[in-house]
Design an enzyme around this catalytic site. Structure first.
Site, PDB file in Angstrom:
ATOM      1  N   CYS A  65     -25.216 -66.599 -25.854  1.00  0.00           N
ATOM      2  CA  CYS A  65     -25.519 -66.543 -24.427  1.00  0.00           C
ATOM      3  C   CYS A  65     -26.559 -67.623 -24.138  1.00  0.00           C
ATOM      4  O   CYS A  65     -26.653 -68.607 -24.867  1.00  0.00           O
ATOM      5  CB  CYS A  65     -25.998 -65.149 -24.017  1.00  0.00           C
ATOM      6  N   TYR A  66     -27.333 -67.473 -23.090  1.00  0.00           N
ATOM      7  CA  TYR A  66     -28.325 -68.490 -22.732  1.00  0.00           C
ATOM      8  C   TYR A  66     -29.529 -68.485 -23.680  1.00  0.00           C
ATOM      9  O   TYR A  66     -29.903 -69.513 -24.231  1.00  0.00           O
ATOM     10  CB  TYR A  66     -28.835 -68.274 -21.300  1.00  0.00           C
TER      11      TYR A  66
END
EC number: 2.8.1.1
Length: 115
Positions: A65-66
């Protein structure tokens, strides 16, 4: 079912060794298109059902993810779907891109994107 954590150095080693694994990136489509770990596939609410149906449950899955937060929730969910070895990438794509800028792909061929 639970998941494990993996740090960028270990993932880089696994990729260099060409270990069989599935990389899934749960960031938004624009971010994925702008830059992602080579070999990863974009996964969202639309594609996750097909992924669960088709992916080999015995092959390790690494969720990106980020920043390594929402991937933990997704990794836990995938583990609950019967995937035997699921990892959340610590630090997410942001940390990966910082540590391994030479290992970032993009759809537009622009390389690393802007920081």
């Amino acid at each position: 079912m639970s998941f494990n954590h993996i740090d960028p150095a270990t993932l880089r080693l696994w990729l260099d060794e060409q270990r069989p694994l599935t990389l899934v990136d749960i960031r938004d489509p624009f971010s994925f298109e702008s830059g992602h770990i080579p070999g990863s596939r974009h996964l969202d609410n639309t594609s996750v059902g097909d992924f669960v149906d088709r992916a080999a449950p015995e092959q390790p899955v690494v969720v990106v993810c980020y920043h390594g937060h929402s991937s933990q929730q997704a990794a836990g969910w995938l583990a609950g779907q019967g995937f035997q070895e699921v990892y959340s990438l610590d630090g997410g794509f942001t940390d990966w891109q910082y540590r391994h800028p030479e290992h970032v792909a993009s759809r537009n061929g622009g390389g690393q994107g802007s920081s």
